[in-house]
Design a protein around this motif. Sequence first.
Motif, mmCIF file in Angstrom:
data_model
loop_
_atom_site.group_PDB
_atom_site.id
_atom_site.type_symbol
_atom_site.label_atom_id
_atom_site.label_comp_id
_atom_site.label_asym_id
_atom_site.label_seq_id
_atom_site.Cartn_x
_atom_site.Cartn_y
_atom_site.Cartn_z
ATOM 1 N N ALA A 10 0.703 -1.260 0.086
ATOM 2 C CA ALA A 10 -0.049 -0.029 0.057
ATOM 3 C C ALA A 10 0.865 1.210 -0.129
ATOM 4 C CB ALA A 10 -0.952 0.212 1.158
ATOM 5 N N GLN A 11 1.725 1.292 0.699
ATOM 6 C CA GLN A 11 2.782 2.405 1.102
ATOM 7 C C GLN A 11 3.483 2.598 -0.447
ATOM 8 O OE1 GLN A 11 4.796 1.056 4.330
ATOM 9 N NE2 GLN A 11 4.310 2.981 5.532
ATOM 10 N N SER A 12 3.954 1.582 -1.184
ATOM 11 C CA SER A 12 4.647 1.462 -2.513
ATOM 12 C C SER A 12 3.672 2.196 -3.457
ATOM 13 C CB SER A 12 5.123 0.149 -2.931
ATOM 14 O OG SER A 12 5.637 0.568 -4.196
ATOM 15 N N LEU A 13 2.306 1.694 -3.548
ATOM 16 C CA LEU A 13 1.645 2.207 -4.088
ATOM 17 C C LEU A 13 1.323 3.943 -4.109
ATOM 18 C CD1 LEU A 13 -0.703 2.089 -6.534
ATOM 19 C CD2 LEU A 13 -2.435 1.119 -4.902
ATOM 20 N N PRO B 113 9.257 -0.994 -6.802
ATOM 21 C CA PRO B 113 9.527 0.175 -7.541
ATOM 22 C C PRO B 113 10.216 0.299 -8.972
ATOM 23 C CG PRO B 113 10.002 0.834 -5.063
ATOM 24 C CD PRO B 113 9.791 -0.810 -5.513
ATOM 25 N N GLY B 114 9.818 0.852 -9.888
ATOM 26 C CA GLY B 114 10.504 0.906 -11.117
ATOM 27 C C GLY B 114 9.930 -0.339 -12.079
ATOM 28 N N THR B 115 8.797 -0.780 -11.324
ATOM 29 C CA THR B 115 7.923 -1.813 -12.502
ATOM 30 C C THR B 115 6.992 -1.342 -13.189
ATOM 31 O OG1 THR B 115 6.723 -2.663 -10.711
ATOM 32 C CG2 THR B 115 8.839 -3.843 -10.951
ATOM 33 N N ALA B 116 6.581 -1.942 -14.250
ATOM 34 C CA ALA B 116 5.557 -1.482 -15.103
ATOM 35 C C ALA B 116 4.402 -1.540 -14.399
ATOM 36 C CB ALA B 116 5.586 -2.137 -16.582
#
Length: 404
Positions: free
Chosen positions: A202-205, A368-371
Amino acid sequence: MRFRRSLIAAMVSITVLAGTGAAAAGAAVSDEQIAITTPPAGTGAWLHDHSLGRAMPDPATASAAVVARFFASLSAAEQQQLVREYPLVVGNFDGAPVALRYQANQQAMRQELARQSARAADPSTSSADRATAQTRIGTLQHLLSPGHQVLAFDPRGRGLVAEVYGDLSTAQRVSVLVPGSDVDLEHFYSSSQPTREPAGMAQSLRTEEASVSPGTSTAVIAWAGYVTPVGLGADAATARLAEAAAPRLESLMAGLAVTTEPVTAPTVVCHSYGSVVCGIAGPEIHSTEGVTDMVVLGSPGMDIPDAAALGRDVRLWATARNPGDWISNVPFVDVEGLGHGADPTSSDFGSRVIASTGSYGHTGYFTPGTASLRNFADVALGRYGDVVCAGDTASGDGCLTGLQ
């Protein structure tokens, strides 16, 4: 029953042998979990409380709209009285004011922390139970530290929890993350591999959303609000726990509709077994704010025949599986209630299939960094023109056809 369990064992063995090796097969089957389908502790006393001179809404049956009207009719002092006396009821009541739920859950967690601390210090407690108590103490101390916004907390069983990242009162865009197997109160965070667990996902999103559209206020809810399967046993192979979870997800969404004001309906992001929960709940999710975007990833199937089964109010996006995701070894079948049906990324399912380039593994889609992560953010923000479809060419619109 013997045939059913033999079939479960065969399906699990095929999956594990194909995905992780023969040594893991013997450890894959786990005990069945007990679903939590009843209201939290304190509900009986709540229903028999006449101190406010009015009937109390039933946590088992009251709609979110009824709950919202009830709390709006109370004075601030009356609301605080209910928080003090019934923290678990108020803290888990979809439709109650969000800030009041945060406050109630803080109190409920402090009470549970005291209980677990006493348990850990009791010399008559077994060493295994003391270790379990210590683990829960650590999780509770983390949740009770400044800055945490706990929207739901229930200490029963393995523990249920939902945490909010961002300000729900001002968010223009809201997302709900529905996790898969092996998630509970003690497996909500991971300090070593954050994006493997719901909190980190959730934090990454939300971080990605801020990077893509810094001027948009967002909130993401990590919702571990149901009893998940443990391991690759009968629970993972059937929809039993998902069927128990679906009404809880529907209630959450209904609560958000009357307590928040985003510019469009919240996006639901469903990982692994969570996509089964979302598939079952989807036809009952409706919003006055337009179509609900539903994103599934690492899905074993959704227990629905195709995307159309979700109804007109839900738009389905399915994430292409990356090469390291073992879920691709799961048979996409439904035999005597075992398995979760068709593959939502298949060409005839009717999903809008989005790219996951750069991700690896079953829990790698939020890296992070992924499509995949960028696509989740673009869908949640309504930036559909920026979504990269699976197999897209530079000039193709792939999964974007027909979007308004």
